[in-house]
Every structure is written in C-alpha cells, then in structure tokens.
Design a protein around this motif. Structure first.
Motif, mmCIF file in Angstrom:
data_model
loop_
_atom_site.group_PDB
_atom_site.id
_atom_site.type_symbol
_atom_site.label_atom_id
_atom_site.label_comp_id
_atom_site.label_asym_id
_atom_site.label_seq_id
_atom_site.Cartn_x
_atom_site.Cartn_y
_atom_site.Cartn_z
ATOM 1 N N ILE A 176 -8.879 -0.087 -0.635
ATOM 2 C CA ILE A 176 -8.616 -0.329 0.786
ATOM 3 C C ILE A 176 -7.615 0.704 1.288
ATOM 4 O O ILE A 176 -6.495 0.794 0.772
ATOM 5 C CB ILE A 176 -8.057 -1.751 1.009
ATOM 6 N N ALA A 177 -7.987 1.477 2.278
ATOM 7 C CA ALA A 177 -7.095 2.495 2.832
ATOM 8 C C ALA A 177 -6.020 1.851 3.699
ATOM 9 O O ALA A 177 -6.240 0.795 4.301
ATOM 10 C CB ALA A 177 -7.894 3.496 3.656
ATOM 11 N N PRO A 178 -4.841 2.469 3.796
ATOM 12 C CA PRO A 178 -3.798 1.952 4.699
ATOM 13 C C PRO A 178 -4.280 1.937 6.145
ATOM 14 O O PRO A 178 -5.188 2.689 6.527
ATOM 15 C CB PRO A 178 -2.646 2.939 4.512
ATOM 16 N N LEU A 179 -3.674 1.099 6.959
ATOM 17 C CA LEU A 179 -3.979 1.005 8.381
ATOM 18 C C LEU A 179 -2.840 1.595 9.191
ATOM 19 O O LEU A 179 -1.668 1.304 8.948
ATOM 20 C CB LEU A 179 -4.179 -0.449 8.801
ATOM 21 N N ILE A 180 -3.168 2.430 10.161
ATOM 22 C CA ILE A 180 -2.206 2.887 11.160
ATOM 23 C C ILE A 180 -2.483 2.074 12.410
ATOM 24 O O ILE A 180 -3.566 2.167 13.003
ATOM 25 C CB ILE A 180 -2.355 4.390 11.452
ATOM 26 N N TYR A 241 2.210 4.470 -0.011
ATOM 27 C CA TYR A 241 2.926 5.314 -0.976
ATOM 28 C C TYR A 241 3.428 6.600 -0.327
ATOM 29 O O TYR A 241 4.560 7.019 -0.543
ATOM 30 C CB TYR A 241 1.995 5.627 -2.145
ATOM 31 N N ARG A 242 2.583 7.241 0.487
ATOM 32 C CA ARG A 242 2.959 8.536 1.058
ATOM 33 C C ARG A 242 2.666 8.566 2.558
ATOM 34 O O ARG A 242 1.651 8.039 3.021
ATOM 35 C CB ARG A 242 2.187 9.672 0.381
ATOM 36 N N ILE A 243 3.578 9.213 3.321
ATOM 37 C CA ILE A 243 3.378 9.495 4.741
ATOM 38 C C ILE A 243 3.606 10.987 4.950
ATOM 39 O O ILE A 243 4.600 11.535 4.470
ATOM 40 C CB ILE A 243 4.348 8.680 5.621
ATOM 41 N N GLU A 244 2.681 11.631 5.670
ATOM 42 C CA GLU A 244 2.824 13.051 5.986
ATOM 43 C C GLU A 244 2.611 13.277 7.481
ATOM 44 O O GLU A 244 1.699 12.701 8.078
ATOM 45 C CB GLU A 244 1.792 13.894 5.236
ATOM 46 N N MET A 245 3.472 14.109 8.065
ATOM 47 C CA MET A 245 3.260 14.611 9.418
ATOM 48 C C MET A 245 2.979 16.102 9.329
ATOM 49 O O MET A 245 3.706 16.836 8.649
ATOM 50 C CB MET A 245 4.485 14.360 10.304
ATOM 51 N N ARG A 246 1.925 16.526 10.024
ATOM 52 C CA ARG A 246 1.530 17.932 10.007
ATOM 53 C C ARG A 246 1.524 18.479 11.427
ATOM 54 O O ARG A 246 0.966 17.850 12.333
ATOM 55 C CB ARG A 246 0.154 18.089 9.369
ATOM 56 N N ASP A 316 -2.193 5.524 -0.068
ATOM 57 C CA ASP A 316 -1.637 4.519 -0.978
ATOM 58 C C ASP A 316 -1.583 5.060 -2.403
ATOM 59 O O ASP A 316 -1.986 6.198 -2.672
ATOM 60 C CB ASP A 316 -2.413 3.195 -0.887
ATOM 61 N N ALA A 317 -1.087 4.250 -3.329
ATOM 62 C CA ALA A 317 -0.823 4.721 -4.694
ATOM 63 C C ALA A 317 -2.089 4.951 -5.508
ATOM 64 O O ALA A 317 -2.015 5.526 -6.598
ATOM 65 C CB ALA A 317 0.081 3.730 -5.421
ATOM 66 N N THR A 318 -3.247 4.526 -5.004
ATOM 67 C CA THR A 318 -4.501 4.809 -5.711
ATOM 68 C C THR A 318 -5.313 5.900 -5.025
ATOM 69 O O THR A 318 -6.437 6.186 -5.434
ATOM 70 C CB THR A 318 -5.359 3.535 -5.851
ATOM 71 N N GLY A 319 -4.757 6.515 -3.974
ATOM 72 C CA GLY A 319 -5.398 7.675 -3.363
ATOM 73 C C GLY A 319 -6.187 7.403 -2.108
ATOM 74 O O GLY A 319 -6.747 8.333 -1.511
ATOM 75 N N ASN A 320 -6.263 6.147 -1.642
ATOM 76 C CA ASN A 320 -6.950 5.854 -0.390
ATOM 77 C C ASN A 320 -6.113 6.355 0.786
ATOM 78 O O ASN A 320 -4.900 6.117 0.827
ATOM 79 C CB ASN A 320 -7.172 4.348 -0.234
ATOM 80 N N SER A 321 -6.763 7.029 1.745
ATOM 81 C CA SER A 321 -6.021 7.662 2.844
ATOM 82 C C SER A 321 -6.609 7.310 4.203
ATOM 83 O O SER A 321 -7.796 7.007 4.329
ATOM 84 C CB SER A 321 -6.029 9.187 2.701
ATOM 85 N N THR A 322 -5.741 7.392 5.223
ATOM 86 C CA THR A 322 -6.131 7.276 6.618
ATOM 87 C C THR A 322 -5.401 8.357 7.396
ATOM 88 O O THR A 322 -4.241 8.660 7.091
ATOM 89 C CB THR A 322 -5.768 5.892 7.189
ATOM 90 N N ALA A 323 -6.072 8.940 8.400
ATOM 91 C CA ALA A 323 -5.448 9.994 9.197
ATOM 92 C C ALA A 323 -5.776 9.811 10.675
ATOM 93 O O ALA A 323 -6.860 9.334 11.026
ATOM 94 C CB ALA A 323 -5.915 11.369 8.730
ATOM 95 N N VAL A 324 -4.804 10.145 11.510
ATOM 96 C CA VAL A 324 -5.024 10.237 12.952
ATOM 97 C C VAL A 324 -4.476 11.573 13.422
ATOM 98 O O VAL A 324 -3.604 12.170 12.777
ATOM 99 C CB VAL A 324 -4.346 9.087 13.731
ATOM 100 N N ASN A 325 -4.986 12.060 14.540
ATOM 101 C CA ASN A 325 -4.510 13.339 15.077
ATOM 102 C C ASN A 325 -4.438 13.256 16.600
ATOM 103 O O ASN A 325 -5.107 12.428 17.236
ATOM 104 C CB ASN A 325 -5.417 14.481 14.642
#
Length: 573
Positions: A176-180, A241-246, A316-325
């Motif tokens: 399950i990917a994180p939710l923004i 687990y991780r948050i990135e801003m680009r 998250d810690a198992t590699g599931n990702s969500t992105a917005v731009n």
C-alpha cells in the motif's frame, strides 16, 4: 555499462531488502502495525513498532536473536514491564508493555521489589546472568503502562539509538503506497503573496496524485504536507519512511526515518506544523533542526524568479511510493480565481480581537503585519467557575498562544500569582484540567514552565482519591494452569481495585496495600485507573482482610478495607 546500471538500481532499493529476515517477535500468524517508527507523539518521536496482538494479552513474546537479557524494568507508566535483549552484534531489542515475564527472571524481580519496597524497579545484568537463544519465549504480551493490548518493539544500536525495525529485517507484507492528503503553502514575509494575496493556500483530498495545478508566488513561502502511511488492511495511520521535495528535478529537501538519538527528541517540534485541527510535515529543513536523516535547507524562502516544477515524493519502508507535482511561477503576484489551491488561513486567533498569528507573521486587528514571535505569547484570561472538577482556583488563568512554537526548550512563564500552600499549575485539555507541575516561587515572583499553548491556571486540590469496587466482599479463585513453556501464573487470580484522582493525580509512592496486616507490592494500572493485586500463593483458603491506602499529589488520602474470600473450588481464566 550493464553492471553500472545494476549497481545504480540496487542502490536505490530500500535498505531493508538487504537485511537478513529475523524471527518475528510475536508468536502470531499475522503481522499488523498500530504505530511505526518516528511517528509524532506529544513531545517525542515513537521509537519503534507497535505490533497488534489481536486485541488480547498473553501472546508469547519471542527472542529474535540469541544473546542475553541486559536490562529489565517494571513501572506503572511508559514502557510498563519491559525486557532488553542484547546480542553479539551489539544491537539491543526492546520488548515493552508486557503482561507476564518468564519464570527464570521472576526471582530477580521479586528480590529487587522486596528490597526497594516498590513495584517500580530497574535492573541491569551481566551477559552471563540470563543468556537466551533465538526462539526462546521471554514473556507474554500485555498492556502495562499503555492504553490497549500490543507489543512495543524496538531495535537499538550500540549507542542505544533507536533504529527503524523495518530496515533491520523485520518485514511486513505491505503493498500500500502512502497517501498525500494535503499540501499547504504559507507566506513567510510581509511582502509575500500567493496567487495575488497574502493568505496561505492549500489543496486537499482523500488521495492527491499527479498534477496539482499552478501557483503564482512573490516573496518567500514555506510548504507543508499531510502524508499518511497505511501498511495493512487494519489501516492504522502511520508515518512514511522517506519524504523528498524536488525543485526542477533536484532534491532540495529529504527526510528519512532511519535512526535517531533520544537526545534528538526536542527537534520533533521542528518537523511538524502543529496547530489546532492541522498537523502537517514541513517540507524544508529548519535551521535549528539537527535531526539525522534530514538534508536540505529553507529552499523555498528565495525561489529564483521564473517558472519552476515542484515535486513531492513519499515512500514507505518497503518501497511503495506516491508523488504529486505542481508548477510555481516565482516573482509573479497574479490573481488566479480558478486555482485548485484554496485560501487556508493557517492562523491562530489572538484573544480580545487583537489579531492573528501565523507561523511566520503577526497580523494585528487592522491587518498590519510584523514578524511572528519565536515562541508563545502570554495573555490574561478568565474563568467563570472558581470551583471545578474538585479544584479551587487561586490564580487567574493565563492563555498561551502560538501558531508554531520554535523554541526547543519549555518556555518559562512569569505570573502575578500569589500561590497558597499546596497550589499547583493545571492546563485545560479537552474540557478537563490536568496537573502540570508545582509553581516555582521565589522573591522575584511565581513562574512555571510550559511546553505547549493553551489555558493554564493555579488551583488547590482538596479532593481525595477515589478507590473501590462494587462489593465489600471480594471472591478470589485459583487461576488456570499455564500451558506456555517457561511461563507460570500466580496461584490466585488478580484482585482489581478501581483507583482514580482526576485532580492532582495519584502519588504512586503513597500506595499501601496490606493482606492480613502484611505488606503487598501491587501493580498500579493507571491507564485503566486501577490497582492489580496478586496475593501470595501460600495464602490459605478462607477469609482475609485487605486494606488499601492511597494519597494524591496534593496530600489528600483515602483508605478502604475489604473482606477477601479465597475459594479453591472454582477456576478462572
């Protein structure tokens, strides 16, 4: 070239994929979390994983590696009953909120409590005292010191820094990917505008994805986001687990929850925008934040004029990702009435219509702007009821207001209070006054330390604690025999005595329990407002007398006596 691409691919995978999978710390077929690593707690980070135990106590707790029990504690709050397993690798595993610790450790606990005449003990052991093998049953899971049944489990390194257990071989089947669910942009200077106005703006939804549209900004701004991680069908709200801003493809801020030191706890204030009804993660590194795993700067304070692409990626810690731009046009103050980004005040009202506070600015009643204070503002307040909740007010209330406390240490608050003997500081929390501390009284005045905004007042507590059960007679029956290897239950079932004090709180050192005139050491179970009393196995069948005495933190006391009837004919679970 192929080898180089393979190395790059492997380096981008979560660390936990390379950690050897270890024995799960619970003897259960399911692996569900109620909390994970570095979640927000009031004043601290959560230091491990909270593992569900199917809403029950008594699940066998397992040694995940061979090693030795290096430490053991029993206390009425915090970790409750807790074991520390240290291994040859130097890691320490922490098992907390236990119900029953294995038989082999019981003599050490009983001896220490007897010497201290206290339920609360903290013991440390040499490595040869209590060796254990991987797979050994160490204890039964419980709810000691906490609100409901679960196992709190930590992994610590040689420096006793908590590590993210999900990166240390304790895997979950999480797809399950994180939710923004929200992104907010806030002006940071008096000249800043967002879509032509000086108000903050936000965009929200159950699950934001993809393009969030355009923003026109002028001057400095700050971004926050609400991000929710869910690891299983139980859907407890966790931390990613991780948050990135680009910014234009370049990482300008990154936060990874790998490890922290207990000395880092104050920095948690700098991780979240925390206001009534709104708690979101800051998407930049604040200048005072020295927390490990944080890289970047206050990048959005001065974005170069022009068109830019911003992207928020959470994993998250198992590699599931969500992105917005979204697209930012910096240096432009155009009004965009069709924008998806809606006005969001992110402001806290000051009393007496004096104005508003935002995290960066103060707005007076005329809308004029100044820089916001660094911490909390103090205002005189009022209270219609001088007598409430068994308390008598002797110092008029003070209202502490903040839109975003930035000081790492508690704030010293000076007052005009003239405290009477026994007076204490209380804070109003969800319509209930809670004990904070005794005031500091000196020739220069009366002060106290505050850790968060809210209404504070000085009260005297004249109400004694309440203790009791529904009957003057208590039947005690033998317990069922344990079928778990290495775990033996006491002969007699627990006696449960309700105990509460909603004013200054129970003084734990005052609790005195006697059976037929002999002292008993008993377990205070304060989350459920009760005492758990186990009588000696040698207690004979028949009638006995139980005396309980307890005081609160203001010195008010209560005593009560019950007739205990032990019966050998009936077994209970």
């Amino acid at each position: 070239m192929l080898f180089t691409l393979l190395v790059i691919f492997l380096c981008t995978l979560p660390t936990q994929l390379f950690a050897a999978e270890k024995i799960w710390p619970l003897d259960l077929s399911t692996r569900y979390l109620t909390s994970n690593f570095m979640e927000f707690r009031e004043g601290r980070f959560h230091a491990g994983l909270d593992l569900k135990t199917d809403s029950q106590t008594g699940v066998p707790v397992i040694a995940v590696e061979s090693g030795w029990i290096s430490r053991l504690k029993t206390t009425h709050n915090g970790y409750g009953k807790v074991l520390y397993l240290t291994t040859e690798s130097g890691e320490t595993y922490v098992y907390a909120h236990l119900e029953r610790i294995a038989d082999r450790f019981q003599p050490a606990i009983i001896s220490a409590r007897s010497k201290a005449n206290s339920y609360t003990v903290s013991l440390r052991f040499a490595r040869d005292r209590f060796p254990v093998k991987a797979g050994d049953i160490l204890a039964l899971s419980g709810q000691s010191g906490t609100n409901g049944p679960h196992l709190h489990f930590e992994v610590r390194n040689k420096s006793q820094h908590p590590l993210n257990p999900q990166l240390q071989g304790f895997k979950l089947n999480d797809n399950i990917a994180p939710l923004i669910t929200s992104v907010t942009v806030i002006p940071t200077t008096a000249e800043s505008t967002i879509n032509g106005k000086s108000w903050a703006r936000s965009i929200s939804g159950n699950s934001l994805n993809g393009d969030l549209g355009d923003l026109y900004i002028s001057g400095g701004v700050a971004f926050t986001a609400k991000i929710i991680e869910k690891s299983d069908i139980k859907a407890h709200l966790l931390e990613p687990y991780r948050i990135e801003m680009r910014l234009d493809g370049k990482i300008v801020y990154q936060a990874e929850n790998r490890e922290f030191s207990f000395d880092d706890m104050p920095y948690m204030k700098l991780e979240w925008l925390n206001q009534p009804g709104k708690r979101e993660r800051w998407l930049f590194k604040r200048s005072l934040n020295q927390l490990g795993g944080r890289e970047g700067s206050f990048w959005s304070e001065n974005i170069v004029p022009g068109e830019h692409q911003l992207e928020l990626v959470t994993t998250d810690a198992t590699g599931n990702s969500t992105a917005v731009n979204w697209t930012v046009y910096s240096g432009k103050s155009e009004v965009d009435e069709t924008s998806k980004w809606q006005i969001d005040s992110v402001r806290v009202e000051l009393p007496q219509n004096l104005g508003q506070l935002s995290p960066f600015l103060t707005y007076n009643s005329k809308g004029q702007i100044a820089l916001a204070p660094q911490n909390m503002l103090v205002f005189p307040d009022s209270l219609s009821e001088k007598h409430t909740q068994g308390l008598t007010m002797v110092g008029n209330p003070l209202l502490l207001v903040s839109a975003d406390p930035k000081e790492l240490k508690p704030q010293l608050v000076s007052t005009s209070w003239d405290p009477a003997a026994g007076a204490a500081v209380y804070r109003l929390d969800k319509d209930k006054w809670s004990f904070v501390s005794e005031p500091n009284v000196s020739s220069s005045g009366t002060t106290f330390f505050a850790t968060k905004p809210g209404k504070y007042a000085l009260f005297i507590d004249n109400s004694a604690p309440e203790i009791g059960t529904d009957s003057a007679n208590i039947q005690v029956k033998p317990r069922m025999v344990s079928t778990i290897n290495g775990i033996t239950f006491p002969k007699w079932g627990e006696i449960i005595i309700l105990m509460s004090d909603s004013e200054s709180g129970i003084d734990m050192g005052s609790i005195e329990v006697k059976l037929d005139g002999s002292n008993l050491i008993v377990e205070p179970d304060m989350p459920r407002k009760r005492l758990l009393i186990t009588i000696p196995d040698a207690t004979a069948v028949g009638d006995h007398t139980l005396d309980v005495a307890v005081s609160d933190n203001s010195g008010n006391s209560t005593t009560k006596t019950w007739k205990i009837i032990t019966n050998s004919l009936v077994e209970v679970d």
